[in-house]
Design a protein around this motif. Sequence first.
Motif, PDB file in Angstrom:
ATOM      1  N   LYS A   1      32.424  35.277  38.907  1.00 63.21           N
ATOM      2  CA  LYS A   1      32.422  35.278  37.386  1.00 63.21           C
ATOM      3  C   LYS A   1      32.125  34.346  36.470  1.00 63.21           C
TER       4      LYS A   1
ATOM      5  N   LYS B   1      38.644  41.118  40.381  1.00 62.51           N
ATOM      6  CA  LYS B   1      38.615  41.384  38.996  1.00 62.51           C
ATOM      7  C   LYS B   1      39.380  41.323  38.751  1.00 62.51           C
ATOM      8  N   ASP B   2      40.437  41.248  39.656  1.00 58.61           N
ATOM      9  CA  ASP B   2      42.302  41.541  38.906  1.00 58.61           C
ATOM     10  C   ASP B   2      42.329  39.757  38.916  1.00 58.61           C
ATOM     11  N   ASN B   3      42.158  38.673  39.473  1.00 57.32           N
ATOM     12  CA  ASN B   3      43.125  37.884  39.494  1.00 57.32           C
ATOM     13  C   ASN B   3      41.830  35.936  38.839  1.00 57.32           C
ATOM     14  N   ASP B   4      42.128  34.916  38.184  1.00 61.48           N
ATOM     15  CA  ASP B   4      41.525  34.387  37.958  1.00 61.48           C
ATOM     16  C   ASP B   4      40.873  33.187  39.262  1.00 61.48           C
ATOM     17  N   TRP B   5      40.244  33.363  39.758  1.00 57.94           N
ATOM     18  CA  TRP B   5      39.814  32.771  40.866  1.00 57.94           C
ATOM     19  C   TRP B   5      38.371  32.646  40.001  1.00 57.94           C
ATOM     20  N   ASN B   6      37.211  31.841  40.223  1.00 60.90           N
ATOM     21  CA  ASN B   6      35.365  31.456  40.165  1.00 60.90           C
ATOM     22  C   ASN B   6      34.624  32.694  40.577  1.00 60.90           C
TER      23      ASN B   6
END
Length: 311
Positions: free
Chosen positions: A112, A159-164
């Motif tokens: 992302k 999509k739902d998490n703030d991972w890279n």
Amino acid sequence: MLKVKEKTIRIGTRDSELALWQAHTVQKQLQDLGYKTEIVAVKSDGDIILDKPLYELGITGIFTKTLDIAMINGQVDIAVHSMKDVPTALPKGIVQAAVLERANVLDILVHKGDLSFLENNGTIATGSLRRQAQWWNKYPNHTVVDLRGNVNTRMQKLKDNDWNGAVFAAAGLERINLKPDSFTNLDWMIPASAQGAMVIVAMENDGFTIDAVSQLNDIETEICTYIERQFLRTLEGGCTAPIGALAKYNEHDDTIDFKGVLLSIDGKQKLEIEKAVDISEWKKLGFNSAQEILENGGAELMKKIKNELKK
């Protein structure tokens, strides 16, 4: 006009989109040969239990076990699997009937935003010990979080998490048109044994079905995946230890190139091997490569990994 064969071949599959795509692909190929087929979808424990890492479930082949039982019980005639999910030792009475032509072998990073996080602190998701260990070996400062579920579920979690980003097998995303524009090929990461290949298994005593399915076999893929799985089996990796293997056939000089790797779970220790042999030597290539790794620190490392996984 092809004469339709008498018996209907029941194709067992998991009910995820990717598994069903694989089953329909086999169905079409069998029907093109004149066989009658039927698809039977079965849910596996690996799809149901999503809150534990695979290696904590204490089982190799969790995605294949339910279908094995359905086949042994006579509910289905064949099962179609992503070959990398299949344990190197098949249950008694079940045999490998065909390996289909291999697709993309690579792992990819679906990310992302831009890739600047690679040089700093990033958070990557994967449910695979092999991917986790290789990632930490290259990016020791990064955080790796567990990611479970079928391909669609994992894409949604990303999509739902703030991972890279998250690591996927390219073949799985390509097969169901889920591969986004924001990806990068991880050509430095050695894939799982048989990644990108599909295998069909059948009951050993079912001559009709084995005869039908064997017509779909791709010999080059069969040989390369055999070498990789032999390497995995000799290291006693099952589906859990951080082990990667890739064999490639070179048509121009009739040789096989092989790369294998075993890592510690934290990625700090890495034992690698690369070999190129004449095609005539393929049958022992995986075994010999694994033996070299075992003799050069691999035996101790495997013991350490097994102890860590028991905790």
